[in-house]
Design an enzyme around this catalytic site. Structure first.
Site, short mmCIF file in Angstrom:
data_model
loop_
_atom_site.label_atom_id
_atom_site.label_comp_id
_atom_site.label_asym_id
_atom_site.label_seq_id
_atom_site.Cartn_x
_atom_site.Cartn_y
_atom_site.Cartn_z
N GLU A 83 -7.69 31.37 -31.76
CA GLU A 83 -7.46 29.93 -31.60
C GLU A 83 -8.74 29.21 -32.04
OE1 GLU A 83 -6.86 28.85 -27.48
OE2 GLU A 83 -5.42 27.31 -28.03
N ARG A 90 -5.13 16.00 -34.25
CA ARG A 90 -5.03 15.39 -32.92
C ARG A 90 -6.07 16.06 -32.03
NH1 ARG A 90 -0.62 16.69 -28.62
NH2 ARG A 90 -0.87 14.98 -27.13
N TRP A 133 -10.50 20.86 -20.10
CA TRP A 133 -11.24 19.64 -20.48
C TRP A 133 -10.59 18.90 -21.65
CZ3 TRP A 133 -12.16 20.36 -25.53
CH2 TRP A 133 -12.25 21.67 -25.98
N ASN A 134 -9.67 19.53 -22.38
CA ASN A 134 -9.29 18.92 -23.67
C ASN A 134 -8.34 17.72 -23.53
OD1 ASN A 134 -7.16 20.62 -22.99
ND2 ASN A 134 -6.77 21.25 -25.10
N GLY A 183 -5.10 26.42 -19.33
CA GLY A 183 -6.40 26.84 -19.85
C GLY A 183 -6.25 28.08 -20.71
N LYS A 213 -8.64 21.40 -9.10
CA LYS A 213 -9.96 21.61 -9.68
C LYS A 213 -9.94 21.23 -11.16
CE LYS A 213 -12.12 24.60 -11.86
NZ LYS A 213 -12.90 23.63 -12.67
N PRO A 214 -10.49 20.05 -11.48
CA PRO A 214 -10.56 19.67 -12.90
C PRO A 214 -11.68 20.46 -13.59
CG PRO A 214 -11.10 17.81 -11.43
CD PRO A 214 -11.08 19.05 -10.59
N CYS A 269 -4.08 22.90 -27.60
CA CYS A 269 -3.38 24.19 -27.57
C CYS A 269 -2.22 24.20 -28.58
CB CYS A 269 -2.84 24.45 -26.17
SG CYS A 269 -1.88 23.07 -25.56
N LYS A 304 -15.13 21.28 -15.36
CA LYS A 304 -16.44 20.71 -15.04
C LYS A 304 -16.99 19.85 -16.19
CE LYS A 304 -19.03 24.84 -16.27
NZ LYS A 304 -19.35 26.10 -15.68
N GLU A 344 0.10 27.58 -18.45
CA GLU A 344 0.08 26.94 -19.78
C GLU A 344 -1.17 27.43 -20.47
OE1 GLU A 344 2.36 25.16 -21.11
OE2 GLU A 344 3.62 24.55 -19.43
N LEU A 345 -1.02 28.39 -21.38
CA LEU A 345 -2.21 29.10 -21.88
C LEU A 345 -2.47 28.81 -23.36
CD1 LEU A 345 -1.44 32.43 -19.95
CD2 LEU A 345 -2.72 30.42 -19.18
#
Ligand code: NAP
Length: 485
Positions: free
Chosen positions: A388, A285, A157-158, A235, A181-182, A291, A184, A257-258
């Protein structure tokens, strides 16, 4: 800014085989504005059967799509780049409403995200093969690149637009079909992205989009379909690890991409004003929900006071508010869970002895707001040193030697972005070599760039997105041998 007229024109169903349709049983999920808590609209809540229809459509479209001319694919991407650019104000307003970041930052993301389409429109006609004769001179060795096949795309979502275009761009350029799948929390921006591709002429079945209240319900049938040949995920590391395990069952190609835990190192010979400006950029930002966000700031003890005071002045004066209001510099966090997590990380640090220079608390009232925060003297056993943060909090720790700085920076299982400030180029490059990270911002707080390979090492991921290598992730190598007479 009133976004209702834009929302009223949006398709919010499932997009399968070139058609918008409702979810099985007409189910839907609500999309909320994190600045106000209000419901913006509802979108389709896809079922497992919907997901199966989507992956079948991608499978059936693959052969024809792979056979299209690279120039045709390039021109679709180029038109979609232009449409996203023309529609930037509307897309940015919707992005701000569903995700929270200030409108100006959303516009920045539209420009950044659209660039992936322009970049990969240029790459679509540039990937080539190899020709050689074997060492004994008896065989012609011909190497070509082919699309991997149907791909599963899952985004967070970011950065609701750019994380989509960074995958869709190279997939289209390479000739792969997709199920997408974007997240939710932010599906509306993705629908606007899909609209741009439809209007740019993307053929039916090439991109199929399913939103759902349950990611697993949709993604598992895709992973087990036997049709998909690649999964590309952005994600959390936890979900990425699960997907890697599932991908192993069908030896599926993966790009991951974690999560990150970026160190931000300020040496004693840094230009402090430049370092503060870089820290504001790397920390604030996306309100810290990135991430690549500077998660741990390591500052040489001789410049720590000046750096901390200047950073606290800057963050303490940032205007926090609804991202759709003029002048807002920091929006809300994305939801209640995110706000609770950031609060508890700060509370834990303060309870263990950290000092608050500015901020330090949530803002009471509507929406999920947290004050931009600088804390110093953060003990090593604080959770904030290993987790994080994903919020507007800058924890500062001091060091005395380069070796100490590198040890602190690398003391994490993650390795996505890192930042280093020093005015001595030779020293800076030597330290950059020693940072365990996929990306180093040297005297800059921004590493994201469509023309550069974005990605991490260690638990931050596998593969790269963007740059010349971005398309390779969607290509397979084929070698043809034939005798030479
Ligand atoms: P997340 O919870 O892992 O969700 C990411 C996506 O995965 C969403 O679409 C989510 O769907 C879906 N998902 C959740 N559980 C799943 C499952 N069991 N199987 C398949 N898909 C599943 O991460 P997030 O909270 O949205 O995003 C924040 C994380 O992303 C942070 O760790 C951040 O560092 C990372 N990130 C990395 C990069 C990078 O380039 N390295 C860029 C941006 C963000 P739902 O929305 O339905 O939950």
């Amino acid at each position: 800014m009133d976004i209702k007229p834009i929302i009223d024109t949006l398709n919010t169903g499932l997009f399968i085989d070139g058609q918008w349709r409702s979810a099985e049983g007409g189910k839907s999920i609500e999309v909320h504005n994190p600045a106000t808590g209000e419901t913006i609209t509802t979108v389709a809540d896809g079922s497992a059967a919907d997901a199966e229809a989507a992956i079948r459509a991608a499978g059936e479209a693959q052969a024809d799509w792979a056979a299209t001319a690279p120039r045709e694919r390039a021109e679709i991407l180029r038109r979609a780049f232009e449409l996203l650019t023309e529609r930037a104000d509307d897309i940015a307003a919707v992005m701000t409403a569903e995700m929270g970041k200030p409108f100006a930052e959303s516009k920045g993301e539209v420009a950044y995200g659209a660039e992936f389409f322009r970049w990969f429109s240029e790459e679509a006609v540039r990937f080539d093969g190899e020709y050689a004769q074997s060492a004994d001179g008896k065989t012609r060795v011909m190497v070509s690149r082919e699309p991997v096949g149907p791909c599963i795309l899952i985004t967070p979502w970011n950065f609701p637009l750019a994380m989509g275009t960074r995958k869709i761009g190279p997939a289209i350029a390479a000739g792969c079909t997709m199920v997408f799948k974007p997240a939710k929390l932010t599906p509306l921006t993705s629908f606007m992205l899909v609209d741009a591709l439809i209007d740019a002429g993307l053929p039916a079945g090439v991109l199929n989009v399913v939103t759902s209240d349950s990611a697993r319900r949709v993604v598992t049938p895709w992973m087990e379909s036997g049709i998909a040949r690649k999964v590309t995920f952005t994600g959390s590391t936890e979900v990425g690890v699960n997907l890697l395990k599932q991908a192993a069952d069908s030896v599926m190609k993966t790009s991951m991409e974690l999560g990150g835990n970026a160190p931000f190192v300020v040496c004693d010979d840094a230009d402090i004003d430049k370092a503060v400006a870089g820290a504001v950029q790397a920390k604030m930002r996306n309100g810290g929900e990135a991430c690549t966000s500077a998660n741990r700031l390591f500052v040489h003890s001789s410049v720590a006071e000046e750096f901390s005071t200047k950073l606290a002045d800057r963050l303490g004066s940032m205007r926090v508010g609804n991202g759709l209001d003029d002048g807002t510099e920091v929006g809300p966090l994305v939801d209640q869970d995110a706000l609770d997590k950031v609060s508890s990380l700060v509370d834990d640090a303060v309870a263990k002895g950290a000092k608050v220079l500015t901020g330090g608390k949530r803002i009471e009232g509507k929406g999920f707001f947290f004050d931009p925060t600088v804390i110093t003297d953060v003990p090593a056993d604080c959770e904030i040193r290993t987790t994080e943060i994903f919020g507007p909090v800058a924890p500062i720790v001091t060091f005395d030697t380069d070796d100490e700085a590198i040890a602190l920076a690398n003391e994490t299982e993650f390795g996505l972005a890192s930042y280093l400030f020093s005015e001595n180029l030779e020293r800076a490059l030597g330290l950059a070599d020693r940072l365990e990270a996929g990306m180093v911002g040297l005297n800059t707080g921004l590493v994201s760039n469509p023309g550069a390979p974005f990605g991490g090492v260690k638990m931050s991921g596998l593969g790269r997105e963007g740059g010349k290598v971005g398309i390779e992730e969607f290509l397979e190598i084929k070698y043809i041998a034939t005798p030479r007479s």
